[in-house]
Each structure stands twice: as structure tokens, then as C-alpha cells.
Scaffold this motif. Structure first.
Motif, short mmCIF file in Angstrom:
data_model
loop_
_atom_site.label_atom_id
_atom_site.label_comp_id
_atom_site.label_asym_id
_atom_site.label_seq_id
_atom_site.Cartn_x
_atom_site.Cartn_y
_atom_site.Cartn_z
N PHE A 279 0.83 -1.20 0.00
CA PHE A 279 0.00 0.00 0.00
C PHE A 279 0.87 1.25 0.00
N ASP A 280 0.31 2.35 -0.50
CA ASP A 280 1.03 3.61 -0.58
C ASP A 280 1.02 4.28 0.79
N PRO A 281 2.18 4.63 1.37
CA PRO A 281 2.19 5.25 2.70
C PRO A 281 1.60 6.66 2.72
N ILE A 282 1.66 7.37 1.58
CA ILE A 282 1.03 8.70 1.52
C ILE A 282 -0.49 8.55 1.59
N TRP A 283 -1.02 7.64 0.82
CA TRP A 283 -2.46 7.36 0.83
C TRP A 283 -2.90 6.88 2.21
N TYR A 284 -2.09 6.03 2.83
CA TYR A 284 -2.45 5.52 4.14
C TYR A 284 -2.46 6.62 5.18
N GLY A 285 -1.59 7.63 5.02
CA GLY A 285 -1.60 8.75 5.95
C GLY A 285 -2.93 9.47 5.96
N VAL A 286 -3.57 9.58 4.79
CA VAL A 286 -4.89 10.21 4.70
C VAL A 286 -5.93 9.32 5.37
N LEU A 287 -5.87 8.01 5.12
CA LEU A 287 -6.81 7.09 5.77
C LEU A 287 -6.68 7.18 7.30
N TYR A 288 -5.44 7.28 7.76
CA TYR A 288 -5.22 7.37 9.20
C TYR A 288 -5.89 8.61 9.79
N THR A 289 -5.71 9.77 9.15
CA THR A 289 -6.25 11.00 9.70
C THR A 289 -7.78 10.97 9.75
N ILE A 290 -8.41 10.41 8.73
CA ILE A 290 -9.87 10.34 8.73
C ILE A 290 -10.35 9.36 9.79
N THR A 291 -9.67 8.21 9.90
CA THR A 291 -10.11 7.19 10.85
C THR A 291 -10.00 7.66 12.29
N VAL A 292 -8.90 8.35 12.63
CA VAL A 292 -8.76 8.77 14.03
C VAL A 292 -9.78 9.85 14.38
N GLN A 293 -10.18 10.67 13.39
CA GLN A 293 -11.21 11.65 13.69
C GLN A 293 -12.58 10.99 13.88
N ILE A 294 -12.83 9.91 13.14
CA ILE A 294 -14.05 9.13 13.39
C ILE A 294 -14.00 8.56 14.81
N ALA A 295 -12.83 8.06 15.21
CA ALA A 295 -12.67 7.52 16.57
C ALA A 295 -12.89 8.62 17.61
N TYR A 296 -12.42 9.82 17.32
CA TYR A 296 -12.59 10.95 18.24
C TYR A 296 -14.06 11.25 18.52
N MET A 297 -14.91 11.02 17.50
CA MET A 297 -16.31 11.42 17.59
C MET A 297 -17.24 10.26 17.95
N THR A 298 -16.68 9.10 18.24
CA THR A 298 -17.50 7.92 18.47
C THR A 298 -17.74 7.71 19.96
N PRO A 299 -18.99 7.71 20.42
CA PRO A 299 -19.28 7.42 21.84
C PRO A 299 -18.86 5.99 22.17
#
Length: 440
Positions: free
Chosen positions: A363-383
């Protein structure tokens, strides 16, 4: 003892110490340094020292305090608040227009500061009281502010992507370019949801009364000019970088100087503003530097153990999971960790393990960096334990309960999952701009 068992003990010791409430960088740095000393004797003491030298020699790290300074200068001087006044007047006639304007404010604040906490603070103190006073539904607007602030670590200049670039050894400029289009896509999806829902349920976001919108064109243009000043600073700074006139570090310096001059021209550059800006910049910058230092030390020991290769063999050879199944599992682990840790702590804990594994899986590490940022923000907002939920509760007025905050996030979590799916299925949404700019 096998290297796999040593790696497992390191990870377990780190998680156990984190549960004691110790600072993240202290726990990670201690486990890394102690493991190096126990594994390789006196020679192991060189690993923390080498990590420190590597950090101090990393020239792009200079962008970190400069971008943070720029954002706080615009915020502390009140220039960022003029943006909201501009959105208030120009979009007030639209149902849900102030909520749409709040998303616009969040995008610009994200672009100025690169921290989701800064966007949350400005949204909760400037936008939320005004939205509630105008009769907006408290559940919807609370979700709007949390969702908008989540763009802070995705829209460039993202401070967290600087941290990811340092740990993953990827170019920060490519990461910023990769985050731009996904960030705008998420912002567009948020706006679309607000407009459609307020059209179907007008009472959730009423338009401003006609008498409040009565303003001469000259007054509107004056307000537009004042509100566009932060945008002009941002586009001037990034424009010089994209045209090749300035380097990444020079662009951050341009932004910091431009923000200071803007506050000076508006006669808001008081000693109090300077002191507050410098104090907050120093605190945030030092925190990130200690975290990076600890992560480099811990990652060096992990690399020396060959733990990444061992874990790859376990999942691919012994369990027989496909690369995509492993990727999904890693993203789910971020959601779990996000219940207890912030984005930088999550990155520091798992990046030394995940990023090499992502690269080895193809997998592309640049692309994965974007996936990481979106996923952690979902985690931030999840009860029930999302980091952003309690941050919003601390900043929100008394009439907004924790139950309201919990209910407010679900539509936006769903939208972010849609955005995450789009970026996963169509990687070019993240990679097109880096490829266009420098043939990445």
C-alpha cells in the motif's frame, strides 16, 4: 526469548504504563530506551541520543512552530472571528446558512492552524453561542462544530501530518497535498447534509430575519474584505510554495510574518496577544517534539527486533489474512484506541508497527496517511469515550448536555465513513494532487 515475544512485551508494557496516567511521550520513550538498554547493553543508550540528533537535524520540523504560531496569532488577535461575521451576513438568508458558514470557518481555521483542538475552541466559543441564539437546533449545531473541527488534522498545513511524515519518513509536502482534496470532499459532504436537512426540517436551521440582513452593499463588501484577510494570508503562503518560489519552511515563515503584520495593521498586536500566542505556540511545539523524539526511539528498537516482519508472517502466512483484511483490522484498532487516546498518542504508539507493515503489504504510505487522519477523527467522535465528545462538553454552554453531544455526532460519523470509503476505493482522490505537483 524470541524477538516476537520481546516485541509483545514492549507493547504490553507500554499500554500498561499508559493506564497509570503517565504522559504519553514519557511512557513511550522510557519503554524504548529501557528495552534498548536491556537488549544491547551499554551500546543501547546510543539509540535515544541518535533519535534526538535525527530530530534536531530534520529541517522541515521548523514548520511546526511557525504554522502553530500563525494560527494562534490570527485567533488571539480576533482576525479569525471576522471570518464568522462575514459568513453570518453573506449566508444568513439560506436555511442552515450559519451552520454552513461554520463549516467554512472550520475549514479556514484548519488551514491556518492545523490542529483540530484550535478549530473546536473557536467554533465552541464564537459560533456555538451565536447559532443557539439564532434558534438553531442545539443537537445539530453541536455536531456541526465537532465535524468541522475534525478537518483540522486533514486540511493542510496539518500538524499531525507533519508528525506522521516524520515517523513514517514520508515527505510532508506530499502528505499535505494528499490531504487537501479529501478534506474538501468531507467539507462538501457536511455542507450538503446541512442544506438538505434544513430544507426538509426548516426549524433546525432558520434563515436570519430580513431586518438583520438589511445592510448596504458597501458595508457587506467591507465585511467581506475583513473576513477574507485570513484567506489571503493562507493562499499567499501556499501559492508561493506551490509555484516553487519558497520552500516548505520558508512558506511557514511567510505565513507567520503575514499573520503578525495583519494583527499590527489592524492595531491588535498588543502585548497580551503576543504573550498568549508565544506561550501557546511553545507549549504545543514542545509537546510534539517530545512525542516525535519518543516515537523515533521506540521505532528504532522495533526495527532492530524485526518485529514488523514477524507480525507480517503471522497475519499473512499463519492466519492467512489478505492485505486488505489486515488494513481494515488496523483501521478498526484506531477506532478502539481513539476511545482513550488522542491522535498524536495513537500515531506514536502504532506507527512504528503499522507504517512499515503497510509498505510491505504494497500500500502507498502517503495514501495511508490520509486514511489514518480520517479514521482517528471518526474515533474521536464515536461514543462513549471519544476525545472530541468530552472536549466539546467542557467548552459547550450548560444547556448542551452530554446526551445532546452524543446524539449530534452520528450523522457526521456516517458522512465521514462515506468519505473514508471513497478514499479507500478511489486512492487517486488522495494521490492525484501529489502526482500532479511533483510526479510522485
Amino acid at each position: 526469548m524470541s524477538y516476537e515475544m520481546i516485541a509483545l512485551l514492549m507493547f504490553s508494557a507500554m499500554m500498561l504504563l499508559l493506564l497509570t496516567g503517565q504522559r504519553v511521550f514519557g511512557v513511550i520513550g522510557f519503554v524504548g530506551a529501557a528495552s534498548a538498554l536491556l537488549l544491547w547493553g551499554q551500546g543501547g543508550v546510543e539509540m535515544p541520543f541518535s533519535a534526538a540528533i535525527q530530530l534536531m537535524n530534520w529541517y522541515p520540523l521548523l514548520t511546526l512552530p511557525l504554522f502553530i504560531y500563525m494560527g494562534y496569532m490570527l485567533s488571539e488577535s480576533g482576525i479569525a472571528s471576522e471570518l464568522y461575521e462575514m459568513f453570518h451576513v453573506w449566508m444568513g438568508s439560506l436555511r442552515g446558512g450559519l451552520a454552513v458558514g461554520t463549516i467554512g470557518l472550520m475549514v479556514v481555521v484548519s488551514a491556518m492552524n492545523g490542529l483540530s483542538v484550535a478549530g473546536m475552541a473557536i467554533g465552541a466559543t464564537i459560533a456555538l453561542p451565536e447559532l443557539l441564539r439564532r434558534g438553531y437546533d442545539k443537537v445539530m449545531v453541536t455536531g456541526v462544530i465537532q465535524a468541522g473541527s475534525s478537518l483540522g488534522i486533514l486540511v493542510p498545513p496539518s500538524v499531525v501530518l507533519v508528525l506522521y511524515g516524520m515517523i513514517a519518513r514520508q515527505p510532508v509536502s506530499q502528505l499535505w497535498l494528499a490531504g487537501a482534496i479529501p478534506g474538501l470532499i468531507l467539507a462538501g459532504l457536511f455542507v450538503l447534509y446541512i442544506v438538505i436537512r434544513c430544507r426538509l426540517q426548516p426549524h433546525l436551521g432558520p434563515a436570519l430575519p430580513a431586518e438583520e440582513r438589511q445592510m448596504s452593499l458597501a458595508e457587506k463588501l467591507k465585511l467581506l474584505r475583513a473576513g477574507l484577510l485570513p484567506l489571503m494570508i493562507f493562499f499567499f503562503m501556499t501559492g508561493l510554495f506551490l509555484m516553487g518560489v519558497t520552500s516548505l519552511v520558508e512558506s511557514s515563515a511567510v505565513g507567520a510574518v503575514a499573520a503578525t503584520l495583519a494583527a499590527l495593521i489592524k492595531r491588535r498586536l498588543t502585548w497580551k496577544v503576543i504573550e498568549s500566542t508565544v506561550h501557546k505556540t511553545l507549549g504545543i511545539s514542545c509537546m510534539f517534539m517530545w512525542i516525535i523524539l519518543a516515537a523515533l526511539c521506540f521505532g528504532a528498537v522495533f526495527d532492530g527486533l524485526g518485529a514488523v516482519r514477524a507480525i507480517e508472517n503471522v497475519f499473512l502466512d499463519r492466519i492467512g489474512m489478505s492485505p486488505w483484511q489486515i488494513l481494515v483490522m488496523m483501521q478498526l484498532s484506531y477506532v478502539l484506541l481513539g476511545m482513550f487516546l488522542d491522535d498524536t498518542a495513537m500515531l506514536v504508539i502504532v506507527a512504528p508497527l503499522y507504517v512499515p507493515l503497510v509498505i510491505s503489504l504494497g500500500f502507498d504510505p502517503i495514501w495511508y496517511g490520509v486514511l489514518y487522519t480520517i479514521t482517528v477523527q471518526i474515533a474521536y467522535m464515536t461514543p462513549p469515550f471519544g476525545y472530541n465528545l468530552f472536549l466539546m462538553r467542557a467548552m459547550a454552554p450548560p444547556e448542551v448536555s452530554l446526551g445532546d453531544i452524543y446524539r449530534s455526532v452520528w450523522p457526521f460519523v456516517g458522512i465521514m465513513l462515506i468519505g473514508l470509503a471513497l478514499i479507500t476505493i478511489f486512492p487517486q482522490l488522495a494521490l492525484w494532487l501529489p502526482q500532479l505537483y511533483r510526479g510522485y
